[in-house]
Design a protein around this motif. Structure first.
Motif, PDB file in Angstrom:
ATOM      1  N   GLY A  36      -8.926  -3.731  13.908  1.00 25.12           N
ATOM      2  CA  GLY A  36      -7.550  -4.124  14.186  1.00 25.12           C
ATOM      3  C   GLY A  36      -7.365  -5.629  14.181  1.00 25.12           C
ATOM      4  O   GLY A  36      -6.387  -6.154  13.639  1.00 25.12           O
ATOM      5  N   ALA A  37      -8.318  -6.349  14.775  1.00 25.69           N
ATOM      6  CA  ALA A  37      -8.250  -7.807  14.811  1.00 25.69           C
ATOM      7  C   ALA A  37      -8.396  -8.387  13.412  1.00 25.69           C
ATOM      8  O   ALA A  37      -7.692  -9.337  13.031  1.00 25.69           O
ATOM      9  N   GLY A  38      -9.299  -7.813  12.601  1.00 29.70           N
ATOM     10  CA  GLY A  38      -9.475  -8.276  11.234  1.00 29.70           C
ATOM     11  C   GLY A  38      -8.223  -8.082  10.404  1.00 29.70           C
ATOM     12  O   GLY A  38      -7.852  -8.945   9.594  1.00 29.70           O
ATOM     13  N   ILE A  39      -7.536  -6.956  10.601  1.00 30.45           N
ATOM     14  CA  ILE A  39      -6.288  -6.681   9.882  1.00 30.45           C
ATOM     15  C   ILE A  39      -5.223  -7.705  10.250  1.00 30.45           C
ATOM     16  O   ILE A  39      -4.498  -8.212   9.384  1.00 30.45           O
ATOM     17  N   ARG A  40      -5.123  -8.029  11.538  1.00 35.27           N
ATOM     18  CA  ARG A  40      -4.100  -9.001  11.969  1.00 35.27           C
ATOM     19  C   ARG A  40      -4.350 -10.373  11.344  1.00 35.27           C
ATOM     20  O   ARG A  40      -3.412 -11.053  10.927  1.00 35.27           O
ATOM     21  N   VAL A  41      -5.603 -10.803  11.277  1.00 37.67           N
ATOM     22  CA  VAL A  41      -5.919 -12.090  10.653  1.00 37.67           C
ATOM     23  C   VAL A  41      -5.596 -12.049   9.160  1.00 37.67           C
ATOM     24  O   VAL A  41      -5.041 -13.004   8.603  1.00 37.67           O
ATOM     25  N   ALA A  42      -5.923 -10.939   8.493  1.00 37.70           N
ATOM     26  CA  ALA A  42      -5.668 -10.805   7.061  1.00 37.70           C
ATOM     27  C   ALA A  42      -4.180 -10.902   6.734  1.00 37.70           C
ATOM     28  O   ALA A  42      -3.803 -11.375   5.649  1.00 37.70           O
ATOM     29  N   MET A  43      -3.328 -10.487   7.662  1.00 38.13           N
ATOM     30  CA  MET A  43      -1.878 -10.514   7.445  1.00 38.13           C
ATOM     31  C   MET A  43      -1.273 -11.888   7.698  1.00 38.13           C
ATOM     32  O   MET A  43      -0.096 -12.113   7.390  1.00 38.13           O
ATOM     33  N   ALA A  44      -2.044 -12.825   8.230  1.00 40.43           N
ATOM     34  CA  ALA A  44      -1.523 -14.131   8.625  1.00 40.43           C
ATOM     35  C   ALA A  44      -0.797 -14.889   7.516  1.00 40.43           C
ATOM     36  O   ALA A  44       0.226 -15.532   7.787  1.00 40.43           O
ATOM     37  N   PRO A  45      -1.258 -14.867   6.248  1.00 42.30           N
ATOM     38  CA  PRO A  45      -0.543 -15.618   5.203  1.00 42.30           C
ATOM     39  C   PRO A  45       0.915 -15.211   5.023  1.00 42.30           C
ATOM     40  O   PRO A  45       1.734 -16.024   4.589  1.00 42.30           O
ATOM     41  N   LEU A  46       1.255 -13.963   5.358  1.00 42.87           N
ATOM     42  CA  LEU A  46       2.635 -13.515   5.219  1.00 42.87           C
ATOM     43  C   LEU A  46       3.561 -14.250   6.184  1.00 42.87           C
ATOM     44  O   LEU A  46       4.779 -14.303   5.967  1.00 42.87           O
ATOM     45  N   ILE A  47       2.983 -14.824   7.240  1.00 37.97           N
ATOM     46  CA  ILE A  47       3.756 -15.611   8.203  1.00 37.97           C
ATOM     47  C   ILE A  47       3.592 -17.098   7.952  1.00 37.97           C
ATOM     48  O   ILE A  47       4.565 -17.843   7.816  1.00 37.97           O
ATOM     49  N   SER A  48       2.355 -17.546   7.819  1.00 37.84           N
ATOM     50  CA  SER A  48       2.076 -18.987   7.732  1.00 37.84           C
ATOM     51  C   SER A  48       2.560 -19.600   6.428  1.00 37.84           C
ATOM     52  O   SER A  48       2.856 -20.802   6.379  1.00 37.84           O
ATOM     53  N   VAL A 154      -3.583 -10.657   0.443  1.00 34.03           N
ATOM     54  CA  VAL A 154      -3.689  -9.939   1.716  1.00 34.03           C
ATOM     55  C   VAL A 154      -4.502  -8.662   1.536  1.00 34.03           C
ATOM     56  O   VAL A 154      -5.349  -8.331   2.373  1.00 34.03           O
ATOM     57  N   GLY A 155      -4.275  -7.972   0.427  1.00 34.55           N
ATOM     58  CA  GLY A 155      -4.968  -6.711   0.195  1.00 34.55           C
ATOM     59  C   GLY A 155      -6.478  -6.867   0.119  1.00 34.55           C
ATOM     60  O   GLY A 155      -7.228  -6.046   0.660  1.00 34.55           O
ATOM     61  N   SER A 156      -6.939  -7.940  -0.545  1.00 31.62           N
ATOM     62  CA  SER A 156      -8.388  -8.154  -0.651  1.00 31.62           C
ATOM     63  C   SER A 156      -9.005  -8.470   0.701  1.00 31.62           C
ATOM     64  O   SER A 156     -10.118  -8.038   1.011  1.00 31.62           O
ATOM     65  N   LYS A 157      -8.278  -9.207   1.534  1.00 34.94           N
ATOM     66  CA  LYS A 157      -8.794  -9.512   2.871  1.00 34.94           C
ATOM     67  C   LYS A 157      -8.789  -8.256   3.752  1.00 34.94           C
ATOM     68  O   LYS A 157      -9.705  -8.062   4.566  1.00 34.94           O
ATOM     69  N   LEU A 158      -7.779  -7.408   3.596  1.00 36.26           N
ATOM     70  CA  LEU A 158      -7.781  -6.140   4.321  1.00 36.26           C
ATOM     71  C   LEU A 158      -8.968  -5.284   3.882  1.00 36.26           C
ATOM     72  O   LEU A 158      -9.648  -4.673   4.716  1.00 36.26           O
ATOM     73  N   PHE A 159      -9.222  -5.250   2.570  1.00 37.72           N
ATOM     74  CA  PHE A 159     -10.364  -4.496   2.045  1.00 37.72           C
ATOM     75  C   PHE A 159     -11.661  -5.008   2.652  1.00 37.72           C
ATOM     76  O   PHE A 159     -12.514  -4.219   3.083  1.00 37.72           O
ATOM     77  N   LEU A 160     -11.826  -6.342   2.697  1.00 38.85           N
ATOM     78  CA  LEU A 160     -13.051  -6.904   3.250  1.00 38.85           C
ATOM     79  C   LEU A 160     -13.186  -6.606   4.740  1.00 38.85           C
ATOM     80  O   LEU A 160     -14.296  -6.401   5.230  1.00 38.85           O
ATOM     81  N   ALA A 161     -12.058  -6.590   5.450  1.00 36.68           N
ATOM     82  CA  ALA A 161     -12.107  -6.260   6.878  1.00 36.68           C
ATOM     83  C   ALA A 161     -12.656  -4.843   7.069  1.00 36.68           C
ATOM     84  O   ALA A 161     -13.504  -4.603   7.940  1.00 36.68           O
ATOM     85  N   PHE A 162     -12.188  -3.896   6.243  1.00 35.94           N
ATOM     86  CA  PHE A 162     -12.670  -2.518   6.340  1.00 35.94           C
ATOM     87  C   PHE A 162     -14.144  -2.430   5.943  1.00 35.94           C
ATOM     88  O   PHE A 162     -14.926  -1.699   6.568  1.00 35.94           O
ATOM     89  N   VAL A 163     -14.532  -3.184   4.901  1.00 40.36           N
ATOM     90  CA  VAL A 163     -15.929  -3.167   4.462  1.00 40.36           C
ATOM     91  C   VAL A 163     -16.838  -3.728   5.542  1.00 40.36           C
ATOM     92  O   VAL A 163     -17.891  -3.159   5.852  1.00 40.36           O
TER      93      VAL A 163
END
Length: 205
Positions: A36-48, A154-163
């Motif tokens: 969950g924490a990894g997903i939140r960090v991966a989504m950060a570019p959509l805000i920043s 964002v998708g690649s970072k989400l993928f890496l978080a799951f991996v």
């Protein structure tokens, strides 16, 4: 339109997989606090990246009447993309070191990204000029470029978080290394195109 969507996706995937502060944060937060924490960090570019996009589009739009300035921006963008490409080709596969900030995961990701010079450099020298050119051809091309970029970033970072939540070996394995090398080759091709366009704008061809 498909050309700019493809370019946005390649650039987004390369940026998403390349070692850097935000990728390190995705990995460290996933290991320390869970997926969950990894997903939140991966989504950060959509805000920043919202203020970064606004600043970049205003700046480049104000300079759009000067071919010489746009030529210099294109050459600078070519240099940045070439550097990214060479770095990707040279990737050997390793765990990036995580930056040490104490905060909630999403806010930590936003701060790391907004304080990094890379988003500003990318959007001013590469992203905005390409999106503006696509807009002149068809608005859908510009939308596709930006959407493709963030989908894969964002998708690649989400993928890496799951991996990483399951195993850490992917980042040091052959699949990751060869993916980065192929992306690096494509980035070098993009850099050549940007450099040629910059030279033409400057009247050197």
């Amino acid at each position: 339109m498909g050309k700019y969507l493809f370019m946005g996706m390649v650039l987004g995937l390369s940026a998403g997989l390349s070692p850097g502060p935000l990728l390190a944060l995705v990995i460290s937060e996933t290991i320390r606090l869970g997926i969950g924490a990894g997903i939140r960090v991966a989504m950060a570019p959509l805000i920043s990246d919202i203020p970064v996009l606004i600043i970049s589009f205003v700046l480049v739009s104000s300079l759009s009447g000067s071919d010489a300035v746009l030529g210099i921006i294109s050459l600078a963008g070519a240099g940045l993309i070439m550097k990214m490409g060479i770095s990707s080709i040279r990737t050997t596969g390793q765990m990036p070191q995580a930056p040490g900030r104490a905060s909630e995961s999403l806010m930590k990701g936003v701060l790391v990204n907004i304080l990094s010079p890379h988003p500003y450099l990318f959007w001013i020298t590469v992203g905005t000029p390409l999106a503006s050119k696509a807009w002149q051809i068809h608005p859908g091309g510009a939308v596709g470029f930006v959407a493709g970029f963030y989908l894969l970033l964002v998708g690649s970072k989400l993928f890496l978080a799951f991996v990483v939540a399951r195993t850490r070996s992917f980042l040091t394995g052959g699949a990751y290394v060869w993916t980065m090398r192929v992306l690096g080759f494509l980035l070098c091709c993009f850099a050549w195109g940007l450099a040629r366009e910059g030279v033409e704008l400057l009247g050197w061809l």
